[in-house]
Design an enzyme around this catalytic site. Structure first.
Site, mmCIF file in Angstrom:
data_model
loop_
_atom_site.group_PDB
_atom_site.id
_atom_site.type_symbol
_atom_site.label_atom_id
_atom_site.label_comp_id
_atom_site.label_asym_id
_atom_site.label_seq_id
_atom_site.Cartn_x
_atom_site.Cartn_y
_atom_site.Cartn_z
ATOM 1 N N ARG A 259 0.867 -1.176 0.000
ATOM 2 C CA ARG A 259 0.000 0.000 0.000
ATOM 3 C C ARG A 259 0.901 1.223 0.000
ATOM 4 O O ARG A 259 1.585 1.486 0.988
ATOM 5 C CB ARG A 259 -0.901 -0.056 1.227
ATOM 6 C CG ARG A 259 -1.387 1.261 1.723
ATOM 7 C CD ARG A 259 -2.494 1.170 2.747
ATOM 8 N NE ARG A 259 -2.160 0.566 4.043
ATOM 9 C CZ ARG A 259 -1.397 1.138 4.977
ATOM 10 N NH1 ARG A 259 -0.826 2.297 4.776
ATOM 11 N NH2 ARG A 259 -1.181 0.501 6.129
ATOM 12 N N HIS A 263 -3.189 4.135 5.245
ATOM 13 C CA HIS A 263 -4.262 3.147 5.416
ATOM 14 C C HIS A 263 -5.601 3.764 5.022
ATOM 15 O O HIS A 263 -6.345 3.220 4.217
ATOM 16 C CB HIS A 263 -4.305 2.666 6.863
ATOM 17 C CG HIS A 263 -5.528 1.873 7.176
ATOM 18 N ND1 HIS A 263 -5.747 0.625 6.653
ATOM 19 C CD2 HIS A 263 -6.619 2.164 7.929
ATOM 20 C CE1 HIS A 263 -6.919 0.172 7.076
ATOM 21 N NE2 HIS A 263 -7.470 1.088 7.852
ATOM 22 N N TYR A 272 4.800 4.459 11.391
ATOM 23 C CA TYR A 272 5.135 3.027 11.504
ATOM 24 C C TYR A 272 5.976 2.482 10.363
ATOM 25 O O TYR A 272 6.304 1.309 10.358
ATOM 26 C CB TYR A 272 3.864 2.190 11.677
ATOM 27 C CG TYR A 272 2.791 2.423 10.646
ATOM 28 C CD1 TYR A 272 2.856 1.809 9.392
ATOM 29 C CD2 TYR A 272 1.718 3.271 10.904
ATOM 30 C CE1 TYR A 272 1.873 2.010 8.441
ATOM 31 C CE2 TYR A 272 0.733 3.491 9.950
ATOM 32 C CZ TYR A 272 0.805 2.868 8.725
ATOM 33 O OH TYR A 272 -0.159 3.079 7.778
HETATM 34 C C1 LIG Z 1 -13.030 -6.810 12.941
HETATM 35 C C2 LIG Z 1 -12.339 -5.516 12.728
HETATM 36 N N1 LIG Z 1 -11.394 -5.122 13.580
HETATM 37 C C3 LIG Z 1 -10.762 -3.946 13.421
HETATM 38 C C4 LIG Z 1 -11.085 -3.119 12.383
HETATM 39 C C5 LIG Z 1 -10.366 -1.780 12.200
HETATM 40 N N2 LIG Z 1 -9.528 -1.875 10.990
HETATM 41 C C6 LIG Z 1 -9.961 -1.447 9.796
HETATM 42 S S1 LIG Z 1 -8.892 -1.829 8.573
HETATM 43 C C7 LIG Z 1 -7.798 -2.542 9.643
HETATM 44 C C8 LIG Z 1 -6.553 -3.145 9.121
HETATM 45 C C9 LIG Z 1 -6.824 -4.161 8.058
HETATM 46 O O1 LIG Z 1 -5.614 -4.678 7.575
HETATM 47 P P1 LIG Z 1 -5.565 -5.649 6.339
HETATM 48 O O2 LIG Z 1 -6.523 -6.785 6.550
HETATM 49 O O3 LIG Z 1 -4.160 -5.993 6.106
HETATM 50 O O4 LIG Z 1 -6.160 -4.799 5.112
HETATM 51 P P2 LIG Z 1 -5.576 -3.468 4.492
HETATM 52 O O5 LIG Z 1 -6.237 -2.330 5.193
HETATM 53 O O6 LIG Z 1 -4.103 -3.499 4.662
HETATM 54 O O7 LIG Z 1 -5.991 -3.486 3.058
HETATM 55 C C10 LIG Z 1 -8.287 -2.470 10.946
HETATM 56 C C11 LIG Z 1 -7.589 -2.977 12.126
HETATM 57 C C12 LIG Z 1 -12.099 -3.544 11.513
HETATM 58 N N3 LIG Z 1 -12.512 -2.799 10.477
HETATM 59 N N4 LIG Z 1 -12.698 -4.741 11.701
#
Ligand SMILES: Cc1ncc(C[n+]2csc(CCOP(=O)(O)OP(=O)(O)O)c2C)c(N)n1
Ligand SMILES: Cc1ncc(C[n+]2csc(CCOP(=O)(O)OP(=O)(O)O)c2C)c(N)n1
Ligand SMILES: [Mg+2]
Ligand SMILES: [Mg+2]
Lengths: 375, 350, 350, 375
Positions: A259, A263, A272
């Site tokens: 990415r 985020h 980070y």
């Molecule tokens: C069950 C849950 N826990 C926490 C969150 C908060 N949150 C949103 S995106 C994220 C990180 C997701 O990481 P990843 O699965 O690697 O996807 P990326 O955002 O990197 O595409 C978090 C912790 C959420 N949306 N759902």
């Protein structure tokens, strides 16, 4: 064609790549695309980037809410979405702008969604996309259910589900892949390993050296793919989709990518990760190598690139005008879709809301409470 | 010294009694800073205290509640975990039962449900199950509530579900002073505490917060404003919406008593009943869905303990039995000063 | 033909009105057999209906609710799943959104919590989220409640949590006739329905159940016994404890009206309010913990809609805010006829 | 000693076995036990069987509630529990009578528990066992937390957690193993693959050919062990425990075994498995081969066997007498342990309960409602 899933078994440590970061094509598994198809991929990646950047601008101007940019992850999204058949279904998480547009989702839906308008998730009939799923890792189960329904009806529909590296830590991810294995559903699971779950690097997400090897726990194929390589992404997805369609069951694809942006617009990635790390990945990003390849093969030139860009910009601007004209929610919008028929309690509450809004506002909704830092 | 009558948040004519127990004022803090201070001080005081959750370390939390703590206490005590809510709470139960004092952060209340089984089936039952042999001194912190213009699932207010769950306490501060004092009390509590932080007022509400050790007792409500005509009961961000309504109501000559519950489980029925016995009228405000919300319990309690004192049917101003809409619609859902004003008028005119 | 006044369960002088809509009586069935019949008939009628859950196929369910169905409809339609509640409900959501009519069995209500996130975050929100583009015609069946002398977690009664959850309906039958009619209605309902089956009366309560197609409407309570003095409100197994209490109360000259809610979400407030307007007195009975239980909501509702009709504060006879004890202690926890009798007397003597 | 975890890597398809079903010892990895130790194992297996059978008898007589018999699974339980150090902790699920007794849990606790008396889970101080966990798959997370606490305090305590094949399908199982991998906690996870989760065979639980290979998803060692072989069970557990103690992180052991009895006293296994299948497994059960070995080596004889049996019977009878004298619950027992200090609402409710019990019972609690078929 040799079986890439055996050749690239996760425990070999190999990554499936066709177009390397220098734009050099490795012929072995290379797909045969027409020039029009190649230009089409180029168009999608540019369109995605223009739309993505516009969303960031709108957010900065206060015209859009929190937004999750896709920049850098277009390779796997374009590759996989292009390998799908019209009748197939896409189950996105929330960062699949490129894949969703290719599958026919109007950009207006995506913008409305991030603008905080419920209309964004009213997927048009005929567009085979499930809505954005915010709770991480929860929607692969829906994808398995959908694929299961397809299998029960012998429909030959394949369901492709996207999620992130972070999602693999959730229990629901595990239950989904396990069900898919047991019921041999026509699913393709695509994990975009963009190295981070917000601030958390994959090394803290799991001590499994690759994500692809998690497939071994569920008894079906897993493969590690260079997700910044449209070609490898396409070929691996196509192989998985074909296998699923012909009754061979599910496949798990780890698409290694990065990415490049934050985020979401509420995130500050400098907390980070280092600039050096980002620069390293920038060299490997999907457009650079693909454009190099296309230009070296003289499939596109400056004129074409300029034209695609301006087309994209025009289309995006039109979408912005269009979505900004969409009216805000009415009280009825809050209540109307809870059930197929509105029950008594909701009717009473809706009446109360309408009544309270019709009363002359004697004091204004105070401004003392400004929100915190949403995610 | 902290004056017990000082006013940690803005509107005039509002009396806030903070149960102050020593300490020296050092700063005007907002709520998220007060939460941070509580954790920092407790971690300094007690090496068993640790924090675990998503993005709590390196990034300092998506709301910055844990900002700076990993630098101070190291990666063993401020732990970035996998994205795994049941994992966070489930391992924290084990940590707590084995001598640690974990504070588990759930990034938003909308993501607490994967951990719900661990909370209801284990955290709330371990002491009873083992006749006191094992206990779970665990704090689960999570931002909650609407009004922050966030995506779906980021505006949840399902505190009643936890209030219905035996064996756990549920605490909700409405201002920085209480946030710090209640969180310290929660960390020291020998039983599991769900600590809900109103995200909407994380930064908007500032107040004087003493440095150093003080607690605000769990299980005690506070009278945030004394009044004679009607009792308004609220908590979290809704307290401030209630305060806005009170300004207008006061101008109309309605003298509102405002109760800030602070702990919603166990409920401080004494404070509620005493007030209702005085005023005879009551309105409860919450942003959670109406049906089976905490408002219902409070009204049932009042019926049981002060029925004859009621001069009017208790009113409820709540979220609806719908999903809280995305940002463009959330103003339609959340209780407003106007809705409170009209509910209070209705109760007064009865 | 079914007489509308026939008495599907024992005690004399009890009037049970079954909303009969055709069909022919073929058998005295118990509740679990009625549930089985509903599924069998709907699976015959509609090839989209399927069952998934733990031990529902080969074994026919631990309570035998799905007995014989896999033999009749095959392994594709009566599916033994992995031990995975979130998986069962989560895939069922996908199945439902894609044209199937899944019935998900959760083996006991105490094991539904791992699936709670799927229910609250997806099943109850899909229609609203997509403005009606996708919907989730799903039934989640699960045995619930105490009194079966079972191990820990097998006696849960947390229906209020589901009643507080927007976008889902919650149905609880108290007799075989209703069980079949409500379950057929639930299977045909275009929205998600949580169908809670009182395990305690699975086999003890028998009644005449018509063969073939009939539904009992979701969202409508029934007056199980007409009376003038006081309204007793119950559902599930508690209805029968209430009936025992009513026998004694009738002897004392207290003429009890008994409401069987049947659907607890959405609540049939008309039936409740009409009865309370007549009697002026009300006691709600449930085995769930007291605080934030459904009793609170019913009382709050009565306050809102029939305050002036109340001659006494509404009473609650409930489980306690504790864990329901293991078999040796559950009689201490569960509402008894005695506790109901004394609550009714208290309301009458007020 | 060669590393058995490499030699028996799950994808080799090999199963770790030392004492085969004919009672023949394969020397390669064989442990050196004293005669006393061997006789001790024998004693435990007999004790376990007598206690188990007594529980079934009591249940049939209505003197005990639902009970989950352990018959057939004593091999892995005795092997693993014997490999633990006194300071280590056992996290059972609900079928670990043999392992629990070895770890010092009084049989009285076990009986009280299944009799439905809360006192059963009042684990005596000094007995390092966590209480029975009924919600399947949920307690490995607690075991990880406990091991993590041990690691943070540098205590060298290892936490051994038992669960079944069915448990591996739960999301919490996945989250637990994933955390253990990331935080390198001193855990040993022992999956008793007794082939069934109630009526569901493992083939329907997961399409992973072995359970051991699920460890690959979490980046640590997994091994498939003959769970009916006390020796192999001991050696593998010991290796895993030693590794955990010395900072090598978690290990996952699949112990292949068979539940010879019903799932619980409420279950009828003839609904889902054939007598032939049971007979096949009966030949491989842990006592037959172990006794054969002991007798052939003249470590035990008829006299010893008879003596052990009668000792066990006497001890079990004494326990029955003892637990049947334990008083039933008082109202206070229901309320006293909810919190460290009883809050006001509970005090009021307790008073109400006491009051309602003190009122002369005017009508009896009806007998109309007899329970259904509990699990
Ligand atoms: C069950 C849950 N826990 C926490 C969150 C908060 N949150 C949103 S995106 C994220 C990180 C997701 O990481 P990843 O699965 O690697 O996807 P990326 O955002 O990197 O595409 C978090 C912790 C959420 N949306 N759902
Ligand atoms: C979360 C949860 N779901 C369902 C149940 C009901 N149940 C009790 S034991 C069991 C089967 C467990 O199988 P397995 O894990 O293989 O252990 P085994 O009983 O074979 O030792 C089930 C479904 C439960 N206790 N917990
Ligand atoms: Mg990621
Ligand atoms: Mg098993």
């Amino acid at each position: 064609m040799p079986n890439i899933f055996d050749e690239y078994h996760p425990l070999t440590g190999k990554i499936f790549r066709i177009l390397d970061e220098n734009g050099v094509l490795h012929e072995e598994h290379a797909p045969k695309f027409s020039l029009e198809e190649l230009r089409g991929f180029y168009r999608w990646i540019i369109f995605s980037r223009v739309a993505d950047q516009k969303a960031l601008n709108l957010q900065r101007q206060g015209r859009m809410g929190t937004y999750a940019p896709v920049l850098g992850q277009e390779g796997i999204q374009i590759g996989a979405a292009s390998a799908m058949q019209p009748q197939d279904w896409l189950f996105p998480s929330y960062r699949e702008l490129a894949a969703s547009m290719i599958r026919g989702l109007p950009l207006a839906n995506i913008y409305l969604y991030w603008m905080g308008n419920e209309e964004g998730s009213r997927i048009p009939e005929g567009v085979n996309i499930f809505p954005i799923s915010v709770p991480v890792g929860t929607h692969p189960l829906h994808a398995v259910g959908a694929a299961w329904a397809s299998k029960l009806r012998r429909e030959k529909i394949v369901v492709v589900c996207f999620f992130g590296d972070g999602a693999t830590s959730e229990g629901d991810f595990h239950e989904a892949l396990n069900f898919a294995g047991v019921f041999k559903t026509p699913n393709v699971f695509i994990c975009q390993n963009n190295q981070y779950a917000i601030s958390v690097p994959f090394s803290r997400q799991s001590s499994s050296p690759t994500i692809a090897q998690k497939a071994i726990a569920y008894g079906f194929d897993g493969i590690r793919v260079d997700g910044n390589d449209i070609f490898a992404s396409y070929v691996a997805s196509k192989a998985a989709i074909d296998k699923a369609r012909s009754g061979g069951g599910p496949t798990f694809i780890e698409a290694v990518t990065f990415r490049l942006g934050a985020h979401t617009t509420a995130d500050d990635p400098r907390r980070y990760r280092t600039d050096a790390e980002v620069e390293e990945w920038r060299k490997r990003e999907p457009l650079v190598r693909f454009e190099k390849y296309l230009r070296e093969k003289r499939i596109i030139d400056d004129g074409f690139a300029a034209q695609v860009k301006s087309e994209a910009e025009r289309a995006v601007e039109e979408t912005v005008t269009q979505v900004e004209a969409v009216p805000s929610h009415t009280p009825n919008d809050v209540f109307a879709y809870m059930f197929s028929e509105m029950p008594q309690n909701l009717k009473e509450q809706l009446a109360l809301l309408n009544e309270s809004l019709s009363v002359k506002r004697e004091i204004l909704f105070g401004d003392t409470m400004r929100h915190g830092v949403p995610e | 010294m902290v004056s017990p009558n000082r006013q940690p948040f803005a509107p005039n004519r509002i009396l806030i009694i903070c149960h102050e127990e020593g300490g020296r004022i050092v700063a005007e803090l907002n709520l998220v800073e007060a939460v941070n201070a509580a954790m920092r001080e407790e971690m300094e005081r007690d090496s068993r205290v640790m924090i675990l959750g998503e993005d709590v370390g390196r990034a300092g939390g998506v709301f910055r509640a844990t900002e700076g703590l990993q630098k101070l206490f190291g990666e063993d005590r401020v732990v970035d975990t996998p994205l795994s809510e049941s994992g966070i709470v489930g391992t924290a139960i084990g940590l707590a039962a084995f001598g640690m004092r974990p504070i588990a952060e759930i990034q938003f209340m909308g993501f607490i449900y994967p951990a719900f089984d661990q909370i209801i089936s284990h955290a709330g039952r371990m002491r009873n199950r083992t006749r006191g042999r094992f206990s779970v001194p665990l704090v689960v912190r999570t931002p909650y509530g609407g009004g922050i213009h966030a995506p779906e699932h980021h505006s949840e207010s399902t505190e009643a579900i936890f209030a219905h769950t035996p064996g756990i306490k549920v605490v909700i501060p409405s201002n920085p002073y209480d946030a710090k004092g209640l969180l310290i009390a929660a960390i020291r509590d020998p039983d599991p505490v769900i600590f809900l932080e109103p995200a909407r007022i994380y930064r908007s509400i500032k107040g004087e917060v003493p440095e150093g050790d003080y607690t605000v007792p769990i299980g005690k409500a506070t009278v945030a404003r004394e009044g004679e005509s009607v009792t308004l009961i609220a908590w979290g961000a809704m307290l401030h919406v209630a305060l806005e309504a009170i300004e207008a109501l006061t101008d109309e000559g309605i003298d509102v008593e405002l109760i800030d519950l602070r702990t919603i489980s166990p409920l401080d029925s004494d404070t509620i009943i005493e007030s209702v016995k005085k005023t005879g009228r009551v309105v409860v405000v919450h942003e959670a869905p109406k049906t089976c919300g905490l408002g219902a319990e409070i009204i049932a309690l009042i019926n049981e303990k002060a029925f004859l004192n009621l001069s009017a049917p208790p009113g409820r101003v709540t979220g609806f039995d719908t999903i809280i809409p995305l940002p463009k619609g959330e103003h339609l859902y959340l209780p407003t000063p106007e809705r409170i004003i009209s509910a209070v008028r209705q109760v007064m005119e009865y």
